[in-house]
Design a protein around this motif. Sequence first.
Motif, PDB file in Angstrom:
ATOM      1  N   LEU A 156       0.818  -1.214   0.000  1.00 15.09           N
ATOM      2  CA  LEU A 156       0.000   0.000   0.000  1.00 15.09           C
ATOM      3  C   LEU A 156       0.848   1.258   0.000  1.00 15.09           C
ATOM      4  O   LEU A 156       1.937   1.280   0.558  1.00 15.09           O
ATOM      5  N   PRO A 157       0.327   2.332  -0.598  1.00 14.59           N
ATOM      6  CA  PRO A 157       1.028   3.617  -0.531  1.00 14.59           C
ATOM      7  C   PRO A 157       0.785   4.254   0.841  1.00 14.59           C
ATOM      8  O   PRO A 157      -0.271   4.796   1.114  1.00 14.59           O
ATOM      9  N   VAL A 158       1.752   4.149   1.717  1.00 18.63           N
ATOM     10  CA  VAL A 158       1.645   4.647   3.088  1.00 18.63           C
ATOM     11  C   VAL A 158       2.543   5.865   3.221  1.00 18.63           C
ATOM     12  O   VAL A 158       3.650   5.879   2.687  1.00 18.63           O
ATOM     13  N   ASP A 159       2.064   6.911   3.949  1.00 18.89           N
ATOM     14  CA  ASP A 159       2.914   8.090   4.112  1.00 18.89           C
ATOM     15  C   ASP A 159       3.212   8.461   5.560  1.00 18.89           C
ATOM     16  O   ASP A 159       4.053   9.302   5.821  1.00 18.89           O
ATOM     17  N   THR A 160       2.536   7.825   6.526  1.00 21.98           N
ATOM     18  CA  THR A 160       2.761   8.155   7.933  1.00 21.98           C
ATOM     19  C   THR A 160       2.642   6.905   8.797  1.00 21.98           C
ATOM     20  O   THR A 160       1.770   6.071   8.560  1.00 21.98           O
ATOM     21  N   VAL A 161       3.499   6.791   9.807  1.00 17.02           N
ATOM     22  CA  VAL A 161       3.429   5.729  10.805  1.00 17.02           C
ATOM     23  C   VAL A 161       2.974   6.358  12.108  1.00 17.02           C
ATOM     24  O   VAL A 161       3.526   7.380  12.533  1.00 17.02           O
ATOM     25  N   LYS A 162       1.955   5.776  12.749  1.00 19.61           N
ATOM     26  CA  LYS A 162       1.460   6.283  14.027  1.00 19.61           C
ATOM     27  C   LYS A 162       1.948   5.390  15.155  1.00 19.61           C
ATOM     28  O   LYS A 162       1.840   4.169  15.081  1.00 19.61           O
ATOM     29  N   ILE A 163       2.489   5.996  16.197  1.00 19.57           N
ATOM     30  CA  ILE A 163       2.909   5.256  17.388  1.00 19.57           C
ATOM     31  C   ILE A 163       1.719   5.224  18.338  1.00 19.57           C
ATOM     32  O   ILE A 163       1.190   6.267  18.721  1.00 19.57           O
ATOM     33  N   GLU A 164       1.283   4.042  18.705  1.00 16.96           N
ATOM     34  CA  GLU A 164       0.091   3.882  19.525  1.00 16.96           C
ATOM     35  C   GLU A 164       0.254   4.490  20.913  1.00 16.96           C
ATOM     36  O   GLU A 164       1.354   4.572  21.463  1.00 16.96           O
ATOM     37  N   ARG A 165      -0.873   4.865  21.483  1.00 23.66           N
ATOM     38  CA  ARG A 165      -0.945   5.497  22.796  1.00 23.66           C
ATOM     39  C   ARG A 165      -0.226   4.691  23.874  1.00 23.66           C
ATOM     40  O   ARG A 165       0.459   5.249  24.724  1.00 23.66           O
ATOM     41  N   GLY A 166      -0.347   3.370  23.840  1.00 20.96           N
ATOM     42  CA  GLY A 166       0.279   2.533  24.865  1.00 20.96           C
ATOM     43  C   GLY A 166       1.777   2.733  24.946  1.00 20.96           C
ATOM     44  O   GLY A 166       2.359   2.777  26.037  1.00 20.96           O
ATOM     45  N   PHE A 167       2.435   2.868  23.800  1.00 22.82           N
ATOM     46  CA  PHE A 167       3.878   3.114  23.781  1.00 22.82           C
ATOM     47  C   PHE A 167       4.187   4.508  24.324  1.00 22.82           C
ATOM     48  O   PHE A 167       5.106   4.690  25.104  1.00 22.82           O
ATOM     49  N   ALA A 172      13.048   3.793  17.717  1.00 23.81           N
ATOM     50  CA  ALA A 172      13.234   2.854  16.606  1.00 23.81           C
ATOM     51  C   ALA A 172      12.109   2.976  15.582  1.00 23.81           C
ATOM     52  O   ALA A 172      12.361   2.934  14.367  1.00 23.81           O
ATOM     53  N   ILE A 173      10.876   3.146  16.043  1.00 26.28           N
ATOM     54  CA  ILE A 173       9.745   3.293  15.122  1.00 26.28           C
ATOM     55  C   ILE A 173       9.907   4.563  14.287  1.00 26.28           C
ATOM     56  O   ILE A 173       9.708   4.566  13.071  1.00 26.28           O
ATOM     57  N   ILE A 174      10.292   5.645  14.953  1.00 26.70           N
ATOM     58  CA  ILE A 174      10.506   6.914  14.250  1.00 26.70           C
ATOM     59  C   ILE A 174      11.643   6.774  13.242  1.00 26.70           C
ATOM     60  O   ILE A 174      11.539   7.220  12.091  1.00 26.70           O
ATOM     61  N   ALA A 175      12.741   6.129  13.657  1.00 27.74           N
ATOM     62  CA  ALA A 175      13.880   5.925  12.755  1.00 27.74           C
ATOM     63  C   ALA A 175      13.472   5.079  11.551  1.00 27.74           C
ATOM     64  O   ALA A 175      13.836   5.390  10.412  1.00 27.74           O
ATOM     65  N   MET A 176      12.694   4.012  11.789  1.00 22.37           N
ATOM     66  CA  MET A 176      12.224   3.166  10.694  1.00 22.37           C
ATOM     67  C   MET A 176      11.377   3.991   9.726  1.00 22.37           C
ATOM     68  O   MET A 176      11.562   3.916   8.506  1.00 22.37           O
ATOM     69  N   ALA A 177      10.464   4.780  10.264  1.00 22.51           N
ATOM     70  CA  ALA A 177       9.614   5.618   9.416  1.00 22.51           C
ATOM     71  C   ALA A 177      10.457   6.555   8.564  1.00 22.51           C
ATOM     72  O   ALA A 177      10.254   6.668   7.349  1.00 22.51           O
ATOM     73  N   HIS A 178      11.416   7.205   9.184  1.00 20.32           N
ATOM     74  CA  HIS A 178      12.255   8.153   8.451  1.00 20.32           C
ATOM     75  C   HIS A 178      13.118   7.459   7.396  1.00 20.32           C
ATOM     76  O   HIS A 178      13.295   7.984   6.296  1.00 20.32           O
ATOM     77  N   LEU A 179      13.637   6.291   7.720  1.00 15.41           N
ATOM     78  CA  LEU A 179      14.408   5.532   6.731  1.00 15.41           C
ATOM     79  C   LEU A 179      13.571   5.162   5.511  1.00 15.41           C
ATOM     80  O   LEU A 179      14.085   5.054   4.401  1.00 15.41           O
ATOM     81  N   LEU A 180      12.274   4.966   5.750  1.00 17.41           N
ATOM     82  CA  LEU A 180      11.373   4.620   4.657  1.00 17.41           C
ATOM     83  C   LEU A 180      10.729   5.854   4.029  1.00 17.41           C
ATOM     84  O   LEU A 180       9.812   5.756   3.223  1.00 17.41           O
ATOM     85  N   HIS A 181      11.222   7.040   4.434  1.00 17.37           N
ATOM     86  CA  HIS A 181      10.699   8.316   3.935  1.00 17.37           C
ATOM     87  C   HIS A 181       9.214   8.501   4.264  1.00 17.37           C
ATOM     88  O   HIS A 181       8.447   8.994   3.450  1.00 17.37           O
ATOM     89  N   LEU A 182       8.861   8.095   5.475  1.00 14.27           N
ATOM     90  CA  LEU A 182       7.495   8.247   5.969  1.00 14.27           C
ATOM     91  C   LEU A 182       7.474   9.222   7.125  1.00 14.27           C
ATOM     92  O   LEU A 182       8.469   9.393   7.816  1.00 14.27           O
ATOM     93  N   GLY A 183       6.331   9.846   7.343  1.00 15.46           N
ATOM     94  CA  GLY A 183       6.159  10.681   8.522  1.00 15.46           C
ATOM     95  C   GLY A 183       5.899   9.809   9.734  1.00 15.46           C
ATOM     96  O   GLY A 183       5.571   8.620   9.601  1.00 15.46           O
ATOM     97  N   ALA A 184       6.020  10.375  10.916  1.00 12.36           N
ATOM     98  CA  ALA A 184       5.723   9.648  12.161  1.00 12.36           C
ATOM     99  C   ALA A 184       4.934  10.571  13.069  1.00 12.36           C
ATOM    100  O   ALA A 184       5.266  11.739  13.225  1.00 12.36           O
ATOM    101  N   VAL A 185       3.865  10.037  13.648  1.00 14.93           N
ATOM    102  CA  VAL A 185       3.054  10.777  14.621  1.00 14.93           C
ATOM    103  C   VAL A 185       2.855   9.887  15.833  1.00 14.93           C
ATOM    104  O   VAL A 185       2.908   8.658  15.735  1.00 14.93           O
ATOM    105  N   ALA A 186       2.610  10.505  16.984  1.00 13.85           N
ATOM    106  CA  ALA A 186       2.377   9.755  18.218  1.00 13.85           C
ATOM    107  C   ALA A 186       0.975  10.064  18.721  1.00 13.85           C
ATOM    108  O   ALA A 186       0.540  11.212  18.709  1.00 13.85           O
ATOM    109  N   GLU A 187       0.254   9.028  19.134  1.00 16.27           N
ATOM    110  CA  GLU A 187      -1.085   9.185  19.672  1.00 16.27           C
ATOM    111  C   GLU A 187      -0.973   9.575  21.133  1.00 16.27           C
ATOM    112  O   GLU A 187      -0.340   8.873  21.921  1.00 16.27           O
ATOM    113  N   ALA A 188      -1.566  10.701  21.491  1.00 17.56           N
ATOM    114  CA  ALA A 188      -1.492  11.180  22.883  1.00 17.56           C
ATOM    115  C   ALA A 188      -2.579  10.591  23.735  1.00 17.56           C
ATOM    116  O   ALA A 188      -3.575  10.146  23.305  1.00 17.56           O
TER     117      ALA A 188
END
Length: 157
Positions: A114-125, A141-157
């Motif tokens: 799938l064409p994915v552009d952002t990875v969300k870090i779940e609230r539990g983490f 590590a999740i943020i680094a993985m996202a950036h290596l794949l040229h994806l954005g990263a957001v965290a659920e508050a």
Amino acid sequence: MGQRVPCGSEAPVGWHDDELGRVCAAEFIPIAGSCGLIDAIGCWVLSQALGVVATWRRAGWRQTRISVNISARQFAQGDLVATVLSGLKARGRTGDALELEVTESALVENLHNLPVDTVKIERGFVQRLGQSSSAGRLCTAIIAMAHLLHLGAVAEA
């Protein structure tokens, strides 16, 4: 139903039942998955979310988006794109109003499909940050993985 899972006031998904009190996603999602209702619930949630967006747009809120959690099962079934496109078309909407949220495990297993552009870090983490050094390392590590794949990263508050 077994042992109740505490739902803090920050729990975004759930409802209030007169008999059970507040019922949160942590309680009903595993049950829905085990009895085969998760697909129907997922379709209903998506439909409701698209209806809400249509209402917001008619009210003039053009820049408003809505996020919908997608189960790993829905994600892996292969008809998710068709389901989303059908729902958007039925309401005369484009995809700019909708954000699909997928767990990290489903993402890693299916990222190439799938064409994915952002990875969300779940609230539990996120909630364990500051309490556990492993939580911090995992989020990093999740943020680094996202950036290596040229994806954005957001965290659920």
